[in-house]
Scaffold this motif. Structure first.
Motif, short mmCIF file in Angstrom:
data_model
loop_
_atom_site.label_atom_id
_atom_site.label_comp_id
_atom_site.label_asym_id
_atom_site.label_seq_id
_atom_site.Cartn_x
_atom_site.Cartn_y
_atom_site.Cartn_z
N ASN A 225 -8.80 -5.39 -13.38
CA ASN A 225 -8.57 -3.93 -12.67
C ASN A 225 -8.83 -3.11 -14.08
O ASN A 225 -8.82 -4.15 -15.23
N PRO B 173 -10.72 -2.76 -8.29
CA PRO B 173 -10.51 -2.23 -7.27
C PRO B 173 -9.31 -0.77 -8.37
O PRO B 173 -9.65 -0.45 -9.72
N SER B 174 -8.98 0.30 -7.41
CA SER B 174 -8.36 0.99 -8.38
C SER B 174 -7.43 0.92 -9.23
O SER B 174 -6.49 0.39 -8.56
N ASP C 192 -3.71 1.84 -6.96
CA ASP C 192 -2.77 1.05 -6.65
C ASP C 192 -3.38 -0.44 -6.33
O ASP C 192 -4.00 -0.50 -5.51
N PRO C 193 -3.29 -0.88 -7.86
CA PRO C 193 -3.91 -2.40 -7.28
C PRO C 193 -3.04 -3.97 -6.42
O PRO C 193 -3.87 -4.80 -6.63
N ILE D 198 0.49 -1.54 0.22
CA ILE D 198 0.14 -0.52 0.02
C ILE D 198 1.07 1.28 0.12
O ILE D 198 0.86 2.41 -1.01
N PHE E 81 -9.11 5.22 -4.24
CA PHE E 81 -6.99 4.75 -4.39
C PHE E 81 -7.14 4.65 -3.14
O PHE E 81 -6.20 4.21 -2.32
N HIS F 149 0.74 4.02 -2.77
CA HIS F 149 -0.22 5.31 -2.22
C HIS F 149 0.95 6.05 -1.61
O HIS F 149 -0.14 7.67 -2.29
N PRO G 223 -6.71 1.09 -0.31
CA PRO G 223 -6.51 -0.20 -1.23
C PRO G 223 -7.16 -1.77 -0.61
O PRO G 223 -6.89 -2.91 -1.42
#
Ligand code: NAD
Length: 499
Positions: free
Chosen positions: A203, A174-175, A178-179, A87, A149, A91, A152
């Motif tokens: 994604n 997810p965003s 930051d997958p 993360i 994001f 992020h 996450p």
């Protein structure tokens, strides 16, 4: 360079659309990976196999489904540092903050272990002569989660826990910023015993989202992100008859009464305003001191605290208060809004515009800013800045202060700092905002309560986690059952009351 694909049918697969997005390290500004952006065809295939897998999963008894959550708790704790590192790397938030992101998600998985109790349904014995009535909670089938994001781990876990333990299959989108963490959560679910196909991570960007919204198989969509997208998803999901709960942006006010402990209020504001570089939907972005003298005392306490904040990369460990923002575009937008604040006449008491970090000049760092004498007509008041910028609006009275928070279009969170129980009670009762703190700056409810904003911070009628999540991810079927010997008397054709 690392290529991040999708998690489909229990394995990592490469994307086939030919479209990719860059994933940055916000501290250095470098592209560290590329993530696949799914096509409509990829979504449709993943949904079809999820629908297949859901049949057996939905028929599995709730206690066995809950045991997967029990094991998931152990595995998340085991891998806490790995998840947090992934993360922070994508992020930019500090390592302790990233662990908090995982922890608040984990708590919802712990809550989901109680699913057999929460899914029990209702029963009325002898609702009429020889008649029993019962309601069951059944899974919806395939559901989708679309997440932002800024958390996450936490928000995917808030969605996947209640959805899966209720017997649904889930497509998580997810965003794309930051997958990595959501992909790691999928691997952990498999290790915890979740059958392949029940949880798919796809994604993607708008194309993937639109394919989810238009899928006739997907029964419900849980979204968290910005308000314009939340509204778009709510409206489009409704067109295909889906359930939708869509949580949006925020502008959270903290009211500081003249009798508040000013050191406590200043400490709370610094943590709630600048933690995670202000990239939290529950961040306090507006301080509302009541009375000129309160405002002066507050500003005096705030300035040295804000000037002492340490901004840096997550690799500096506990030595950093907040990290960079997520992208170069986010940084540019924050700095643009700061300029509008100056141009529209707000007083920039702490100016972080020239902030630069040696060795990290290309990182997306933004220094801390504090505005005083902000007024409701200014862009910095009306807009969610989502950065380390705190605005102070001076109110002449308590009524003016509460009115400001009530008139703002957002209604996610709010707080009041006071020693007066009467003011606190009045505030909690009258305010039209979903989550309220009394001498608590970030009132995020625990897993067994529910989380949700009002006004343009939330579209839909049920909140996240807590008992509401189990209502959202199940539908009720009510059975009226009669086993009397009297059935031999013949059929009744009238619409009978229960006598
Ligand atoms: P965002 O709206 O840009 O993105 C959220 C999701 O929607 C992502 O998965 C993204 O890929 C997708 N998306 C983006 N544009 C889209 C489009 N045009 N069509 C379809 N899908 C699209 O939000 P973000 O920047 O990732 O997250 C920050 C926002 O989320 C802030 O506004 C913040 O307040 C909000 N947020 C709200 C809560 C809450 O509980 N209310 C919690 C966290 C974050």
């Amino acid at each position: 360079m690392e290529q991040i694909g999708h998690w489909i049918d229990g394995k990592r697969v490469a994307g086939t659309s030919g479209r990719m997005a860059d994933v940055y390290n916000p501290a250095t500004g470098e592209v560290q990976a590329q993530v696949a952006l799914a096509s409509t065809a990829e979504i449709e295939a993943a949904v079809a196999s999820a629908a297949q897998a859901q049949k057996a999963w939905g028929a599995t008894n709730p206690q066995r489904r809950a045991r997967v959550m029990m094991e998931m708790v152990r595995l998340i704790n085991r891998d806490m540092d790995k998840l947090a590192e992934a993360i922070s790397r994508e992020h930019g938030k500090t390592f302790p903050d990233a662990k908090g992101d995982v922890q608040r998600g984990l708590e919802v998985i712990e809550f989901c272990i109680g699913a057999p109790h929460l899914l029990k349904g209702e029963f009325t014995d002898s609702a009429g002569p020889g008649i029993d009535m019962y309601s069951m909670r059944q899974p919806l089938g395939v559901v989708a989660g679309i997440t932002p994001f800024n958390f996450p781990a936490m928000i995917p876990l808030w969605k996947l826990g209640p959805a899966l333990v209720s017997g649904n299959a889930m497509i998580l989108k997810p965003s794309e910023r930051d997958p990595s963490c959501p992909m790691m959560l999928a691997e952990l679910l498999q290790e915890a015993g979740l059958p392949d196909g029940v949880f798919q991570v796809i994604n993607g960007d708008k194309e993937a989202v639109d394919a989810i919204l238009d899928s006739p198989t997907i029964q419900a969509v849980g979204f968290v992100g910005s308000t314009p997208i939340a509204q778009y998803i709510y409206e489009r999901a409704a067109q295909t008859g889906k359930r939708a709960q869509c949580f949006g942006g925020a502008k959270n006010h903290m009211i500081i009464m003249p009798d508040a402990d000013m050191d406590q209020a200043a400490d709370a504001l610094v943590g709630a305003g600048y933690g995670a570089a202000g990239e939290r939907c529950m961040a306090i972005s507006v301080a509302v001191p009541v009375g000129e003298e309160t405002a002066d005392r507050l500003i005096e306490k705030l300035v040295p605290r804000i000037e002492a904040l340490k901004v840096g990369p997550y690799t500096a460990g506990n030595d950093v208060d907040f990290g960079p923002v997520v992208t170069a575009a986010a940084k540019a937008n924050i700095l643009r809004l700061v300029e509008t604040g100056v141009a529209q006449g707000a007083e920039l008491v702490v100016d972080g515009r020239d902030f630069s970090l040696q060795g990290y000049e290309n990182g997306f760092f933004v220094g801390a800013h504090l505005f005083d004498r902000v007024t409701p007509d200014m862009d910095i008041y009306k807009t969610e800045i989502f950065g380390p910028v705190l605005s102070t609006v001076r109110a002449a009275s308590y009524e003016e202060a509460i009115g400001l928070a009530m008139d703002h279009e957002y209604g996610n969170g709010t707080a009041i700092f006071t020693r007066d129980g009467d003011a606190a009670r009045d505030f909690a009762n009258r305010i039209n905002i979903g989550m309220v703190g009394i001498n608590v700056p970030i009132p995020v409810p625990l897993a067994y309560h529910t989380f949700g904003g009002w006004k343009r911070s939330g579209f839909g009628d049920l909140n996240q986690h807590g008992p509401d999540a189990f209502r959202f991810y199940t539908r009720t079927k009510t059975v009226t059952s009669r086993w009397p010997s009297g059935i031999k008397d013949g059929a009744a054709f009238n619409f009978k009351a229960m006598d």
